[in-house]
Design a protein around this motif. Structure first.
Motif, short mmCIF file in Angstrom:
data_model
loop_
_atom_site.label_atom_id
_atom_site.label_comp_id
_atom_site.label_asym_id
_atom_site.label_seq_id
_atom_site.Cartn_x
_atom_site.Cartn_y
_atom_site.Cartn_z
N UNK A 59 33.10 56.81 30.49
CA UNK A 59 31.46 56.76 30.33
C UNK A 59 31.05 55.29 30.40
N UNK A 60 31.56 54.44 29.79
CA UNK A 60 31.00 53.23 29.90
C UNK A 60 31.18 52.41 31.02
N UNK A 61 32.61 52.75 31.73
CA UNK A 61 32.85 52.24 33.17
C UNK A 61 31.91 52.97 34.06
N UNK A 62 31.56 54.10 33.94
CA UNK A 62 30.61 54.85 35.06
C UNK A 62 29.25 54.00 34.95
N UNK A 63 28.87 53.97 33.88
CA UNK A 63 27.51 53.32 33.48
C UNK A 63 27.37 52.01 34.16
N UNK A 114 30.44 40.29 23.18
CA UNK A 114 30.30 39.03 23.08
C UNK A 114 29.43 38.54 24.61
N UNK A 115 28.58 37.77 24.70
CA UNK A 115 27.76 37.28 26.00
C UNK A 115 28.24 35.59 26.19
N UNK A 116 28.58 35.54 27.32
CA UNK A 116 28.78 33.91 27.82
C UNK A 116 28.03 33.85 28.97
N UNK A 117 26.78 33.16 29.04
CA UNK A 117 25.83 33.14 30.04
C UNK A 117 26.19 31.70 30.90
N UNK A 129 21.06 41.73 31.14
CA UNK A 129 20.16 42.40 30.09
C UNK A 129 20.59 43.78 30.12
N UNK A 130 20.50 44.60 31.15
CA UNK A 130 20.71 45.93 31.14
C UNK A 130 21.97 46.34 30.78
N UNK A 131 22.89 45.55 31.35
CA UNK A 131 24.34 45.91 30.70
C UNK A 131 24.81 45.62 29.33
N UNK A 132 24.21 44.52 28.93
CA UNK A 132 24.36 44.37 27.19
C UNK A 132 23.66 45.21 26.58
N UNK A 133 22.44 45.64 27.06
CA UNK A 133 21.84 46.79 26.35
C UNK A 133 22.56 47.99 26.19
N UNK A 134 23.25 48.38 27.45
CA UNK A 134 23.79 49.59 27.56
C UNK A 134 25.20 49.70 26.66
#
Length: 313
Positions: free
Chosen positions: A55-59, A30-33, A14-19
């Motif tokens: 920046x995204x990779x760092x986060x 896209x999210x595949x649970x 959830x935190x990764x998707x929000x980021x």
């Protein structure tokens, strides 16, 4: 654009998707649970603007996705999407000017590995250079320059020095330190065989020839090496690989190594020394210029990649 795929443990999905949802440089989320099997977890995919990738990779690394899951990046050649256009416009800077450090370390790490393929290409290139020297053929010398794989390890040395990745420096120096002596030795063996069977004699490298530039070391040798090293690193960091061909045919690393093998067997020791000097100047100049380019382009917000081990794949 770059295509990002992340395998996330369910606890941080959830935190990764929000980021990614909140970052202006990311789109096509896209999210595949539960789709990932090994390592187990959820799969997140997104397209990210190249200038936002670091920046995204760092986060994501800050969330531990790289430790407990995995991250991969792929180049997107064509993207027809207003959302992608908006993401690229929102990301700061220009895509061609962005350095994706993880991508650069991975690429140079792969190209600097000492393996049979690297040794084969370097040896073939030196043998081609020897044929060009013996036949006084500049075209064959150019062919040897293009075949030579030495820019990969040289770029790796520069990246390793700038990013303090001394494991990368060691790998690259091992490839160069083992590859060039072996290629020169094989070239010398081929020269001895040709001389022994009467195909040619020492007269083929005496007097003036069109390929004498191979061992004529001087200030311009360093200038060309510096310019080629700068162009090569700009090409690698901006994903403009076509410019690398021009780099390959600008420097005389492989031709000088090939000339060493020929001249040593034919007893032209002055040319051996001068060719060795040419080789050293070119190697040093390329690394110096490549490192300076990286220092000028360094992005201090890039993720810390110093401790990440190099892939063995």
């Amino acid at each position: 654009m770059l295509h990002l795929r992340a395998i996330c443990p369910p606890g941080i999905t959830e935190r990764a998707v929000a980021l990614l949802r909140e970052h202006a440089g990311a789109t096509h989320l896209v999210l595949f649970r539960g789709a990932a099997v090994e390592p187990a977890g959820d799969v997140i995919e997104a397209d990210v603007a190249r200038e936002a990738a670091d920046e995204i990779l760092a986060a994501l690394c800050g969330l531990g996705v790289d430790r407990d899951g995995g991250l991969t990046l792929e180049q997107v050649d064509t993207s027809l999407s207003d959302a992608a256009d908006r993401a690229e416009e929102a990301a700061p800077g220009e895509a061609a000017d962005a350095v994706v450090w993880e991508e650069l370390v991975g690429r140079t790490g792969e190209e600097s590995r000492l393996n049979t393929t690297f040794l084969a290409f370097l040896t073939i290139a030196c043998l081609l250079a020897a044929v060009g020297v013996i036949t006084d053929s500049p075209v064959t010398i150019v062919g040897a320059m293009v075949v030579g794989p030495e820019f990969g390890p040289l770029a790796a040395v520069a990246v390793g020095l700038v990013r303090r990745r001394f494991d990368l420096v060691r790998r690259a120096l091992l490839a160069l330190g083992a590859g060039f002596p072996l290629a020169i030795l094989v070239t010398a063996g081929g020269t001895w065989l040709g001389n022994y069977t009467g195909l040619f004699d020492a007269s083929v490298i005496s007097g003036d020839h069109d390929v004498d530039f191979v061992y004529e070391v001087g200030p311009w040798s360093l200038v060309v090496a510096l310019l080629a090293g700068a162009a090569g690193m700009l090409s690698m960091t901006s994903a403009k690989s076509a410019a690398l061909v021009g780099v390959f045919i600008s420097v005389t690393t492989v031709p000088a190594a090939g000339y060493i093998g020929v001249a040593a067997i034919l007893g032209e020791w002055d040319k051996v020394a001068r060719s060795a000097g040419q080789l050293a100047v070119n190697l040093a100049g390329i690394v110096l210029a490549a490192a300076l380019v990286l220092l000028l382009r360094r992005n201090r917000s890039a993720p810390d990649i110093r401790e990440r081990p190099l892939s063995r794949g």
